[in-house]
Design an enzyme around this catalytic site. Sequence first.
Site, PDB file in Angstrom:
ATOM      1  CB  CYS A  29      56.209 -37.086  51.415  1.00 36.71           C
ATOM      2  SG  CYS A  29      57.329 -38.448  51.169  1.00 36.71           S
TER       3      CYS A  29
HETATM    4  C1  UGA Z   1      54.821 -37.594  47.037  1.00 36.60           C
HETATM    5  C2  UGA Z   1      55.148 -36.862  45.729  1.00 36.60           C
HETATM    6  O1  UGA Z   1      54.187 -37.206  44.727  1.00 36.60           O
HETATM    7  C3  UGA Z   1      56.561 -37.212  45.251  1.00 36.60           C
HETATM    8  O2  UGA Z   1      56.869 -36.473  44.082  1.00 36.60           O
HETATM    9  C4  UGA Z   1      57.562 -36.879  46.363  1.00 36.60           C
HETATM   10  O3  UGA Z   1      58.873 -37.254  45.999  1.00 36.60           O
HETATM   11  C5  UGA Z   1      57.185 -37.617  47.623  1.00 36.60           C
HETATM   12  O4  UGA Z   1      55.831 -37.267  48.010  1.00 36.60           O
HETATM   13  C6  UGA Z   1      58.175 -37.241  48.677  1.00 36.60           C
HETATM   14  O5  UGA Z   1      58.224 -36.064  49.071  1.00 36.60           O
HETATM   15  O6  UGA Z   1      59.019 -38.064  49.028  1.00 36.60           O
HETATM   16  P1  UGA Z   1      54.024 -40.092  47.644  1.00 36.60           P
HETATM   17  O7  UGA Z   1      53.815 -39.553  49.027  1.00 36.60           O
HETATM   18  O8  UGA Z   1      54.725 -41.372  47.450  1.00 36.60           O
HETATM   19  O9  UGA Z   1      54.811 -38.990  46.759  1.00 36.60           O
HETATM   20  O10 UGA Z   1      52.568 -40.300  47.012  1.00 36.60           O
HETATM   21  P2  UGA Z   1      51.645 -39.574  45.944  1.00 36.60           P
HETATM   22  O11 UGA Z   1      51.457 -40.440  44.768  1.00 36.60           O
HETATM   23  O12 UGA Z   1      52.061 -38.185  45.699  1.00 36.60           O
HETATM   24  O13 UGA Z   1      50.235 -39.557  46.734  1.00 36.60           O
HETATM   25  C7  UGA Z   1      50.073 -38.827  47.939  1.00 36.60           C
HETATM   26  C8  UGA Z   1      48.667 -39.020  48.463  1.00 36.60           C
HETATM   27  O14 UGA Z   1      47.728 -38.359  47.626  1.00 36.60           O
HETATM   28  C9  UGA Z   1      48.199 -40.470  48.526  1.00 36.60           C
HETATM   29  O15 UGA Z   1      47.479 -40.681  49.728  1.00 36.60           O
HETATM   30  C10 UGA Z   1      47.286 -40.613  47.322  1.00 36.60           C
HETATM   31  O16 UGA Z   1      46.294 -41.594  47.511  1.00 36.60           O
HETATM   32  C11 UGA Z   1      46.670 -39.220  47.263  1.00 36.60           C
HETATM   33  N1  UGA Z   1      46.203 -38.832  45.921  1.00 36.60           N
HETATM   34  C12 UGA Z   1      47.103 -38.656  44.913  1.00 36.60           C
HETATM   35  C13 UGA Z   1      44.852 -38.618  45.702  1.00 36.60           C
HETATM   36  O17 UGA Z   1      43.991 -38.758  46.620  1.00 36.60           O
HETATM   37  N2  UGA Z   1      44.441 -38.238  44.450  1.00 36.60           N
HETATM   38  C14 UGA Z   1      45.304 -38.054  43.420  1.00 36.60           C
HETATM   39  O18 UGA Z   1      44.855 -37.692  42.314  1.00 36.60           O
HETATM   40  C15 UGA Z   1      46.659 -38.276  43.657  1.00 36.60           C
END
Ligand code: UGA
Length: 440
Positions: free
Chosen positions: A268
Amino acid sequence: MRLSFFGLGYVGTVYAIGFSSMGFKVIGYDIDRERVRLLGLGKSPFHEPYLVEALESSIRSGCLEVTSDWRRAISDSAITFITVGTPSKKDGSINLQYVVSASKAIGKALRDKPKRSHVVVVKSTVIPGTTMGIVKATLERESGLRAFDDFGLAMNPEFLKEGSALEDFRQPDRILIGANDRRTMDRLCKVYASFKSPKILTNIPAAELIKYANNAFLAMKVSYINMIANLCQKTPGVDVKAVAEAIGIDKRVGSQFLKAGAGWGGSCWPKDLAALKSYGRSLGVELPLISATMEVNISQPNKVITLVEELIGDINGKRIAILGLAFKPNTDDIREAVSIRIIQELIRKGAKLAVYDPAAMSNMKRFMGEITIDYPDSAKECLRNADCAVIVTEWEEFKKIAPEDFQQLMRNPSLVDGRRIYDPGKYESKLKFRAIGLGT
Ligand code: UGA
């Protein structure tokens, strides 16, 4: 109220299962017959906690049906959600080909339905103007009907996170509905009536933009803490974890999405930020924070490589163990995963690699093809005889690997914690240890 989902990728599958497990009669359509066959047998095409159990029970109860017959998906439902993918084109702009082909099929099928009996809802992430532009025009052309008079049209983005998608479906922070007419808004409010979450009711283009603004803000937050982590790393005695905790306590900042690491990936954020940037460009609006958010993320995996070099010197010919391949824990998804960039760079520098992930091994094998990489069966096997280990994804099982395990298994016990899962105090005394955002 019967619902249909057009496109059984991640979002469509989770929503179809989620609504059917609440008792809605749901019919899911996908062009991919193999996917439909597997789902019909109760097999999930991807790894997601609790999904298989919910899928099996929805199929058993008869609430969920999957089909590759799009006409039937429309004729047997009253509300159709478009849940197809919106990937990037080469220049970063949004590729709407699947949204358009879904709209064409839905439009054709609407010809056979009574007027005012159906609502079409765009749930795919699309840039502002898409629903009222190409989606509406395609539906009207193919159906010979008029939106808002003869069928309803709305935009209802999703906020699911991979790895906790069902939980996010059941307890979203908010439900966002964009509709331009009362009738359609009322029908969608009925669908979501039993959810306790606040409902934000808005117009269609605002709903489209909110989805991007939300994702971009979260990505910016993570890139921000990664940028601060790079500063901490060069400041002896400062740990980004302590910094994040202290600033996260400020309610205006908030503690979530402040975990520094090797960078963000997934299906995403990378494509959504690129699409937002391209949308801004098309309007002549500069979005410097979006560009900076992306830039920080492009260089972040290199910070991990630098830490490896600080520990073991020249990488050429060294055996490096990569723990974690999925773009985040609890998923087998490696799309735009940081692990890929780290692996490619280490190979370029002449490393011999062993990689391990609890869920994403087969996806990575397929992605890497002929490239020579070892794929051992466990984290501990991966560490055997390695010169350096790198934590790339923060899976729970990696948190349990003790300093003594690294000592015993590795040829040269040295560890780069790219996700800050270990207590430096415990590991520094027993191994050569470096971590993202840890000033040494
Ligand atoms: C993200 C959004 O959080 C959702 O709300 C949204 O619906 C989704 O995209 C989408 O557009 O469909 P997602 O991609 O599943 O969800 O994953 P996230 O949990 O947001 O993490 C994204 C990335 O950021 C991952 O690589 C994760 O490891 C990284 N991350 C996240 C960090 O490095 N640090 C953090 O504190 C949080």
